[in-house]
Design an enzyme around this catalytic site. Structure first.
Site, mmCIF file in Angstrom:
data_model
loop_
_atom_site.group_PDB
_atom_site.id
_atom_site.type_symbol
_atom_site.label_atom_id
_atom_site.label_comp_id
_atom_site.label_asym_id
_atom_site.label_seq_id
_atom_site.Cartn_x
_atom_site.Cartn_y
_atom_site.Cartn_z
ATOM 1 N N GLY A 153 0.820 -1.201 0.000
ATOM 2 C CA GLY A 153 0.000 0.000 0.000
ATOM 3 C C GLY A 153 0.852 1.248 0.000
ATOM 4 O O GLY A 153 2.045 1.219 0.318
ATOM 5 N N CYS A 154 0.235 2.370 -0.347
ATOM 6 C CA CYS A 154 0.990 3.626 -0.437
ATOM 7 C C CYS A 154 1.440 4.116 0.941
ATOM 8 O O CYS A 154 2.613 4.431 1.143
ATOM 9 C CB CYS A 154 0.159 4.688 -1.156
ATOM 10 S SG CYS A 154 -1.513 4.920 -0.511
ATOM 11 N N TYR A 155 0.509 4.167 1.894
ATOM 12 C CA TYR A 155 0.901 4.574 3.247
ATOM 13 C C TYR A 155 1.950 3.630 3.851
ATOM 14 O O TYR A 155 2.957 4.095 4.412
ATOM 15 C CB TYR A 155 -0.317 4.626 4.165
ATOM 16 C CG TYR A 155 -1.197 5.841 4.054
ATOM 17 C CD1 TYR A 155 -0.682 7.133 4.155
ATOM 18 C CD2 TYR A 155 -2.572 5.707 3.889
ATOM 19 C CE1 TYR A 155 -1.502 8.249 4.094
ATOM 20 C CE2 TYR A 155 -3.411 6.818 3.824
ATOM 21 C CZ TYR A 155 -2.870 8.090 3.925
ATOM 22 O OH TYR A 155 -3.692 9.193 3.864
ATOM 23 N N ALA A 158 5.569 4.306 2.482
ATOM 24 C CA ALA A 158 6.237 5.474 3.061
ATOM 25 C C ALA A 158 6.629 5.220 4.513
ATOM 26 O O ALA A 158 7.735 5.574 4.948
ATOM 27 C CB ALA A 158 5.326 6.695 2.956
#
Length: 350
Positions: A153-155, A158
């Site tokens: 996932g994107c979160y 990061a």
């Protein structure tokens, strides 16, 4: 068709993740896009959905049909909402395709945890066991020659890139981790809703899914694997009025005596052979615009000697390193190609 190139299909081509895959794969030397697929818009030209692709992708959208796709392609990217890929991916695998899945359906290894957080029926356990979690910079993560890769996932991308080296080195008290994450509205997808409505988001800043975000167990699963014991984090998410980008600001109690230069040196060594991780020098912290449109993740640090805590700032483009770019990294690694192929894009600035 060039016989030296791999044929690629993209399911969910009319979403933001799908169109970013097209933008990057057009520059990939070993790939040819042979099918763009949309359940809702099949039969219409791709350029009707995205006029900026006129003259770039001159093909009509195909419908969802695993057998027909297998006749056209070798590899399929599934850029679909969660709950959709869980039914489509097995069909593509059975048809002989390799799959890189950008949804969340194959990231969690425990089916009951998936159903608790995603509110959908989980895929069959053997598919969850087979799927390789494709966080490209995670040590020991080998996706070469695999047939099913679950794109992170994107979160979590990061957050985990900002936390893993410190947690693995034992410099972070993992019981103290707080992750404060902010995203542009493209993370909500292309569909119209109050979440992304201009009048709702312009000049606004709002929290959502506090303590309930489906990416929480994904982050905890990876960090627990790093430490060998359960890790629980506090994770909050906010939408900000920008199109793309994620900034995660992470706070944790430091174990031992480590100044800012120590943290910089640790992370630079950990990511020494990872071309898309850029560690900032002391006193310099990244911003989302500095990675926009690119596959980079930039990380900076601030040590608070008064409280004994570390602040880690990690930024990515949610549609690239958080989705399409990392998926192409996984493609490259799956095929044994140079990891940066098709991804050497300079960030778009300003």
């Amino acid at each position: 068709m060039n016989p030296t190139k791999q044929r690629v299909a993209i399911v969910g081509s009319t979403g933001y993740g799908g169109v970013e895959l097209i933008r990057f794969l057009q520059h990939h030397p070993h790939v040819e896009i042979t099918s763009v697929i949309s359940a809702s818009s099949s039969g219409s030209p791709m350029s009707d959905q995205f006029p900026h692709l006129g003259g770039v992708i001159d093909m009509d959208l195909d419908g969802v049909d695993a057998i027909a796709t297998a006749a056209k392609a070798d590899i399929v990217f599934t850029a679909t909402p969660s709950g959709v890929s869980s039914t489509l991916v097995p069909q593509y695998l059975e048809a002989g395709l390799k799959v890189i899945d950008l949804s969340g359906d194959f990231r969690l290894k425990d089916s009951s945890t998936y159903e608790q957080w995603y509110k959908h029926d989980a895929p069959a356990d053997h598919y969850l066991a087979e799927a390789v979690y494709g966080l490209c910079e995670q040590k020991g993560n080998d996706v070469q020659d695999q047939r099913l890769i679950s794109n992170p996932g994107c979160y979590p991308t990061a957050a985990l890139l900002g936390l893993m080296p410190g947690v693995e080195a034992g410099w972070i008290d993992h019981s103290s981790i707080i992750i404060d994450a902010k995203s542009g509205v493209s993370g909500a997808g292309r569909g119209t809703s109050l979440t992304s409505h201009y009048a709702e988001m312009n000049e606004n800043f709002k929290a959502y899914k506090l303590n309930k975000h489906q990416h929480i167990p994904e982050i905890e699963q990876v960090l627990s694997g790093v430490t060998g014991e359960p890790v629980v984090v506090t994770f909050s998410t906010q939408l900000v009025p920008m199109t793309r980008g994620i900034m995660t600001t992470m706070y944790a109690t430091i174990k031992g005596q480590h100044n800012e230069q120590d943290w910089i040196d640790l992370y630079r060594e950990y990511y020494r052979d990872r071309p898309f991780i850029r560690i900032r020098k002391q006193g310099n912290w990244p911003s989302t615009k500095e990675v926009a449109g690119s596959n980079y993740c930039d990380i900076g640090f601030a040590v608070d000697e008064r409280t004994g805590r570390i602040t880690i700032v990690s930024v990515i483009d949610n549609l690239v390193k958080g989705a399409a770019g990392q998926a192409i990294q996984n493609l490259n690694r799956m095929m044994g190609w140079e990891e940066t192929l098709g991804l050497k894009m300079v960030p778009v600035y300003p």
